[in-house]
Design a protein around this motif. Structure first.
Motif, PDB file in Angstrom:
ATOM      1  N   GLU A 360       0.834  -1.208   0.000  1.00 45.80           N
ATOM      2  CA  GLU A 360       0.000   0.000   0.000  1.00 45.80           C
ATOM      3  C   GLU A 360       0.865   1.253   0.000  1.00 45.80           C
ATOM      4  O   GLU A 360       0.539   2.251  -0.656  1.00 45.80           O
ATOM      5  CB  GLU A 360      -0.949   0.009   1.198  1.00 45.80           C
ATOM      6  CG  GLU A 360      -1.927   1.169   1.150  1.00 45.80           C
ATOM      7  CD  GLU A 360      -2.975   1.130   2.246  1.00 45.80           C
ATOM      8  OE1 GLU A 360      -3.789   2.069   2.304  1.00 45.80           O
ATOM      9  OE2 GLU A 360      -2.976   0.177   3.056  1.00 45.80           O
ATOM     10  N   ALA A 361       1.977   1.212   0.756  1.00 47.08           N
ATOM     11  CA  ALA A 361       2.887   2.365   0.790  1.00 47.08           C
ATOM     12  C   ALA A 361       3.437   2.641  -0.614  1.00 47.08           C
ATOM     13  O   ALA A 361       3.524   3.801  -1.041  1.00 47.08           O
ATOM     14  CB  ALA A 361       4.026   2.105   1.773  1.00 47.08           C
ATOM     15  N   ALA A 362       3.801   1.575  -1.338  1.00 48.28           N
ATOM     16  CA  ALA A 362       4.312   1.745  -2.702  1.00 48.28           C
ATOM     17  C   ALA A 362       3.232   2.330  -3.614  1.00 48.28           C
ATOM     18  O   ALA A 362       3.515   3.195  -4.458  1.00 48.28           O
ATOM     19  CB  ALA A 362       4.795   0.400  -3.249  1.00 48.28           C
ATOM     20  N   TYR A 363       2.020   1.862  -3.443  1.00 48.73           N
ATOM     21  CA  TYR A 363       0.919   2.374  -4.266  1.00 48.73           C
ATOM     22  C   TYR A 363       0.680   3.859  -3.981  1.00 48.73           C
ATOM     23  O   TYR A 363       0.538   4.666  -4.910  1.00 48.73           O
ATOM     24  CB  TYR A 363      -0.350   1.568  -3.984  1.00 48.73           C
ATOM     25  CG  TYR A 363      -1.540   2.047  -4.773  1.00 48.73           C
ATOM     26  CD1 TYR A 363      -1.688   1.734  -6.115  1.00 48.73           C
ATOM     27  CD2 TYR A 363      -2.518   2.840  -4.170  1.00 48.73           C
ATOM     28  CE1 TYR A 363      -2.771   2.187  -6.852  1.00 48.73           C
ATOM     29  CE2 TYR A 363      -3.607   3.304  -4.896  1.00 48.73           C
ATOM     30  CZ  TYR A 363      -3.731   2.969  -6.233  1.00 48.73           C
ATOM     31  OH  TYR A 363      -4.801   3.434  -6.957  1.00 48.73           O
ATOM     32  N   LEU A 364       0.635   4.229  -2.693  1.00 46.85           N
ATOM     33  CA  LEU A 364       0.427   5.636  -2.338  1.00 46.85           C
ATOM     34  C   LEU A 364       1.584   6.508  -2.834  1.00 46.85           C
ATOM     35  O   LEU A 364       1.375   7.658  -3.241  1.00 46.85           O
ATOM     36  CB  LEU A 364       0.265   5.768  -0.817  1.00 46.85           C
ATOM     37  CG  LEU A 364      -1.003   5.150  -0.220  1.00 46.85           C
ATOM     38  CD1 LEU A 364      -0.973   5.240   1.300  1.00 46.85           C
ATOM     39  CD2 LEU A 364      -2.250   5.820  -0.769  1.00 46.85           C
ATOM     40  N   LEU A 365       2.780   5.949  -2.790  1.00 45.94           N
ATOM     41  CA  LEU A 365       3.947   6.665  -3.336  1.00 45.94           C
ATOM     42  C   LEU A 365       3.743   6.959  -4.819  1.00 45.94           C
ATOM     43  O   LEU A 365       3.944   8.086  -5.284  1.00 45.94           O
ATOM     44  CB  LEU A 365       5.200   5.798  -3.164  1.00 45.94           C
ATOM     45  CG  LEU A 365       6.203   6.187  -2.092  1.00 45.94           C
ATOM     46  CD1 LEU A 365       7.321   5.152  -2.032  1.00 45.94           C
ATOM     47  CD2 LEU A 365       6.776   7.570  -2.361  1.00 45.94           C
ATOM     48  N   GLY A 366       3.347   5.927  -5.557  1.00 43.73           N
ATOM     49  CA  GLY A 366       3.148   6.090  -6.996  1.00 43.73           C
ATOM     50  C   GLY A 366       2.085   7.130  -7.306  1.00 43.73           C
ATOM     51  O   GLY A 366       2.276   8.014  -8.152  1.00 43.73           O
ATOM     52  N   VAL A 367       0.952   7.071  -6.596  1.00 41.64           N
ATOM     53  CA  VAL A 367      -0.143   8.013  -6.838  1.00 41.64           C
ATOM     54  C   VAL A 367       0.293   9.442  -6.513  1.00 41.64           C
ATOM     55  O   VAL A 367       0.014  10.384  -7.265  1.00 41.64           O
ATOM     56  CB  VAL A 367      -1.380   7.625  -6.002  1.00 41.64           C
ATOM     57  CG1 VAL A 367      -2.438   8.724  -6.061  1.00 41.64           C
ATOM     58  CG2 VAL A 367      -1.954   6.296  -6.496  1.00 41.64           C
ATOM     59  N   ASP A 375       5.715  13.284 -11.676  1.00 36.70           N
ATOM     60  CA  ASP A 375       6.899  12.466 -11.924  1.00 36.70           C
ATOM     61  C   ASP A 375       6.431  11.070 -12.349  1.00 36.70           C
ATOM     62  O   ASP A 375       6.412  10.128 -11.554  1.00 36.70           O
ATOM     63  CB  ASP A 375       7.750  12.402 -10.650  1.00 36.70           C
ATOM     64  CG  ASP A 375       9.085  11.708 -10.884  1.00 36.70           C
ATOM     65  OD1 ASP A 375       9.283  11.140 -11.977  1.00 36.70           O
ATOM     66  OD2 ASP A 375       9.924  11.719  -9.956  1.00 36.70           O
ATOM     67  N   ALA A 376       5.999  10.964 -13.600  1.00 33.76           N
ATOM     68  CA  ALA A 376       5.405   9.723 -14.100  1.00 33.76           C
ATOM     69  C   ALA A 376       6.380   8.554 -14.051  1.00 33.76           C
ATOM     70  O   ALA A 376       5.996   7.421 -13.732  1.00 33.76           O
ATOM     71  CB  ALA A 376       4.913   9.921 -15.534  1.00 33.76           C
ATOM     72  N   LYS A 377       7.658   8.827 -14.344  1.00 32.76           N
ATOM     73  CA  LYS A 377       8.650   7.746 -14.396  1.00 32.76           C
ATOM     74  C   LYS A 377       8.850   7.117 -13.026  1.00 32.76           C
ATOM     75  O   LYS A 377       8.826   5.889 -12.870  1.00 32.76           O
ATOM     76  CB  LYS A 377       9.981   8.292 -14.937  1.00 32.76           C
ATOM     77  CG  LYS A 377      10.990   7.207 -15.279  1.00 32.76           C
ATOM     78  CD  LYS A 377      10.456   6.315 -16.383  1.00 32.76           C
ATOM     79  CE  LYS A 377      11.435   5.188 -16.690  1.00 32.76           C
ATOM     80  NZ  LYS A 377      10.882   4.234 -17.666  1.00 32.76           N
ATOM     81  N   SER A 378       9.055   7.966 -12.000  1.00 30.03           N
ATOM     82  CA  SER A 378       9.238   7.435 -10.638  1.00 30.03           C
ATOM     83  C   SER A 378       7.973   6.721 -10.168  1.00 30.03           C
ATOM     84  O   SER A 378       8.033   5.678  -9.501  1.00 30.03           O
ATOM     85  CB  SER A 378       9.581   8.566  -9.675  1.00 30.03           C
ATOM     86  OG  SER A 378      10.823   9.154 -10.003  1.00 30.03           O
ATOM     87  N   ALA A 379       6.816   7.295 -10.513  1.00 30.82           N
ATOM     88  CA  ALA A 379       5.553   6.672 -10.126  1.00 30.82           C
ATOM     89  C   ALA A 379       5.456   5.271 -10.723  1.00 30.82           C
ATOM     90  O   ALA A 379       5.081   4.304 -10.026  1.00 30.82           O
ATOM     91  CB  ALA A 379       4.383   7.534 -10.596  1.00 30.82           C
ATOM     92  N   GLU A 380       5.797   5.120 -11.996  1.00 31.53           N
ATOM     93  CA  GLU A 380       5.743   3.815 -12.650  1.00 31.53           C
ATOM     94  C   GLU A 380       6.659   2.805 -11.973  1.00 31.53           C
ATOM     95  O   GLU A 380       6.323   1.622 -11.862  1.00 31.53           O
ATOM     96  CB  GLU A 380       6.126   3.951 -14.125  1.00 31.53           C
ATOM     97  CG  GLU A 380       5.048   4.579 -14.988  1.00 31.53           C
ATOM     98  CD  GLU A 380       5.481   4.697 -16.440  1.00 31.53           C
ATOM     99  OE1 GLU A 380       6.203   3.805 -16.912  1.00 31.53           O
ATOM    100  OE2 GLU A 380       5.113   5.697 -17.078  1.00 31.53           O
TER     101      GLU A 380
END
Length: 618
Positions: A360-367, A375-380
């Motif tokens: 969930e932390a990774a998902y919230l980071l991406g969003v 920052d689309a690249k880091s989000a991906e």
């Protein structure tokens, strides 16, 4: 032999005579009941009286006849009937109860209480006796008398709290909130385990006029004389309900320290604040827990909840809630405020946290990186991490969907399809997500000009009318059918839709405006106008958007977008222009004009939210 035959005949004769009499009574009661139900109480009385003559000992006939007397307001007959019954059967508690009700109904309250007390005196140490007479009193709306009887019965109850709960609830019905609060406090002193039950009961009347203030005052006064941790927790709950979170938090911290709770009560308080949507209080509470209780057993979970609370608070405090918009443009204003949260989420993602937290932390980071930093690249990278390291978690599917959306924005439709296909291959995917995934695949096929393939997928989605994706599938299916004769127009519109997905709204606007000026297809024209309205909303050009949507609601040749356009006008006035009275009228108009619309529930929810904000119902 003759004697035996005589005895047998006598027994059979008596049996059939009894059976005939019983059948006659049953017939009389059924006839009386039919007249009673039809409202012909005089006729019902005649048949019940006839039945009672034949079976004067029958309790059910007495009760039913008395009920008819009361309906006829023939109270003298009721009193005589029940008094005679008591004279013949002095232990009949029901007769005492009904007689008391009759006296109370004619205004002789003291006489009613006297009768009820006589009935109670027949078995004064049995809690069931008090409950019988309290129920009779309450049915007569003799609430004060019913409460008095229940208070007397408490002394003989195996579990006095059962009576105390009933008394407290009755007091709240009578709007005697201070007395009800005192009763609930006494329950907690006797049994602290009842705290959640007490909160639920009190929560049923909090918010009524003066109820919260009176209840808080009563609990504070009670605590002055009877210090008690459970009652203090109740006071903290009341302060929280009243949005006085500082006082509530102070109480919870004091109780936790005093009872050696090691932060548990603070954690639960923070959770409660989070669940109620008060993210600021939740964040402050989790922060206090982390700073002062480093050995708290669920420290990592508290740390994660602190990050989530802080993130939600920042999102809500930004004052820019674009979730209602069909098309929301990215905005990096104030992104620096998220730097600390980004750091916390990275630690939770990469620091060996349990999978349910790390995913969930990774998902919230991406969003957050995608929406707040662009920052689309880091989000991906973070979205891609979830299917690799945490497959099977809830956020596995959500991450794949985000990756597909990102690929569409990059104009890599094949890559987007590969992610959507991965979702479809998974076994435990909710049907709603499956439909949403198939709709996205159909939209990609449409944007690529693969109209037959798109139609096939859309028909599957549209076959689930209860799903949120079904309406969009039906709209696109109708458009593809209407444009079969002009594929060039369809391709042009598909390209505009793709540009909108990529937030290239200037380019999309040019193509859509050109289609609107030239098309003779009314379905396409409606869809184009709605898309143009979405772009205007994204640009916050609300007045022009309302004008365009209003035109859609008035077109007679197509009702495809009428309710959807009206709903969006309501949202603009509600969320965009903040004209709440006008928004409420629009949503109410939608409910009346389109009783089968899929926007009914959302409209009702919006109306309720507006009423809670304005404090008035138009």
């Amino acid at each position: 032999m003759k004697n035996k035959l005589f005895i047998s005949i006598f027994i059979l004769s008596a049996f059939f005579s009894s059976l005939y009499a019983q059948n006659e009574i049953t017939a009389l009661k059924k006839t009386a009941a039919r007249y009673n139900q039809a409202g012909n109480f005089e006729k019902a009385k005649e048949f019940y009286e006839e039945a009672l003559k034949k079976q004067p000992w029958n309790n059910s006939i007495v009760s039913e006849l008395n009920n008819v007397y009361v309906k006829l307001k023939d109270y003298d007959s009721s009193i005589k009937l029940l008094s005679d019954r008591i004279a013949k059967t002095p232990n009949d508690l029901t007769a005492y109860g009904l007689l008391g009700v009759t006296y109370f109904t004619i205004g002789e309250k003291e006489k009613a209480m006297e009768i009820w007390r006589k009935g109670i005196s027949l078995n004064p140490k049995n809690e069931i006796t008090y409950r019988i007479f309290a129920n009779q009193a309450l049915q007569a709306r003799a609430f004060d008398e019913g409460i008095e009887i229940l208070r007397e019965g408490e002394k003989f109850a195996k579990n006095p709290n059962t009576f105390a709960f009933e008394i407290a609830q009755l007091l709240s019905y009578l709007m005697k909130y201070r007395e009800a609060a005192n009763e609930y406090c006494s329950i907690l002193v006797a049994d602290p385990v009842q705290l959640n039950m007490v909160k639920n009961r009190i929560g049923q009347f909090l918010g009524r006029s003066d109820a919260t203030e009176e209840t808080i005052g009563a609990v504070k006064d009670f605590l002055d004389e009877h210090p008690n941790d459970a009652v203090e927790e109740l006071l903290a709950y009341l302060y929280s309900f009243n949005k006085d979170y500082d006082k509530a938090f102070s109480i919870v911290v004091g109780i936790d320290k005093r009872t050696g709770g090691n932060g548990t009560k603070i954690f639960h308080f923070a959770q409660s604040a989070y669940n109620s949507g008060d993210f600021q209080t939740a964040a402050r509470s989790y922060k206090f827990l982390l700073d002062n209780y480093p050995d708290y057993p669920n420290f990592i979970y508290a740390k994660f909840n602190y990050a989530k609370s802080s993130l939600n608070y920042l999102n809500s405090a930004s004052g820019k809630n674009d979730n209602w918009k069909p098309l929301a443009l990215p905005d990096t204003a104030g992104s620096y405020k998220y730097d600390g949260i980004i750091k916390q989420l990275k630690e939770l993602t990469l620091g060996g946290s349990p999978p349910y937290i790390a995913s969930e932390a990774a998902y919230l980071l991406g969003v957050t990186l995608k929406d707040r930093y662009l920052d689309a690249k880091s989000a991906e990278n973070y979205f891609a991490l979830i299917p690799k390291k945490y497959p099977g978690t809830k956020f596995d599917i959500l991450a794949l969907y985000e990756l597909a959306e990102s690929a569409v924005r990059e104009n890599n439709l094949q890559k987007a399809l590969s992610y959507l296909n991965k979702i479809e291959k998974k076994k435990k995917v909710p049907q709603e997500i499956r439909n949403k995934t198939l709709l996205r695949k159909a939209e990609i096929a449409f944007m690529r000009g693969e109209f037959d393939g798109a139609s096939s997928m859309l028909s599957v989605v549209a076959s689930n009318p209860g799903d949120n994706s079904a309406n969009d599938a039906i709209e696109l299916s109708l458009l593809i059918t209407a444009l079969k004769s002009d594929s060039s127009e369809a391709v042009k519109y598909a390209s505009a839709r793709l540009l909108m997905k990529q937030f290239k709204i200037n380019e999309a606007s040019v193509i859509l405006a050109e289609i609107a000026d030239n098309t003779k297809n009314f379905i396409l024209r409606d869809m184009v106008d709605f898309d143009l309205a979405e772009i205007l909303i994204a640009r916050e050009n609300y007045i022009k958007a309302v004008d365009l949507l209003d035109g859609l609601t008035k077109r007679e040749e197509s009702a495809l977008y009428s309710d959807k356009a009206l709903y969006m006008i309501g949202e603009i006035y509600f969320r965009g222009l903040k004209e709440l009275d006008k928004a409420q009228k629009i949503f109410e108009n939608l409910l009346e004009k389109y009783p089968n619309s899929i926007y009914l529930n959302s409209s009702r929810e919006n109306i309720n939210e507006i009423i809670s904000l304005t404090g008035k119902n138009l």
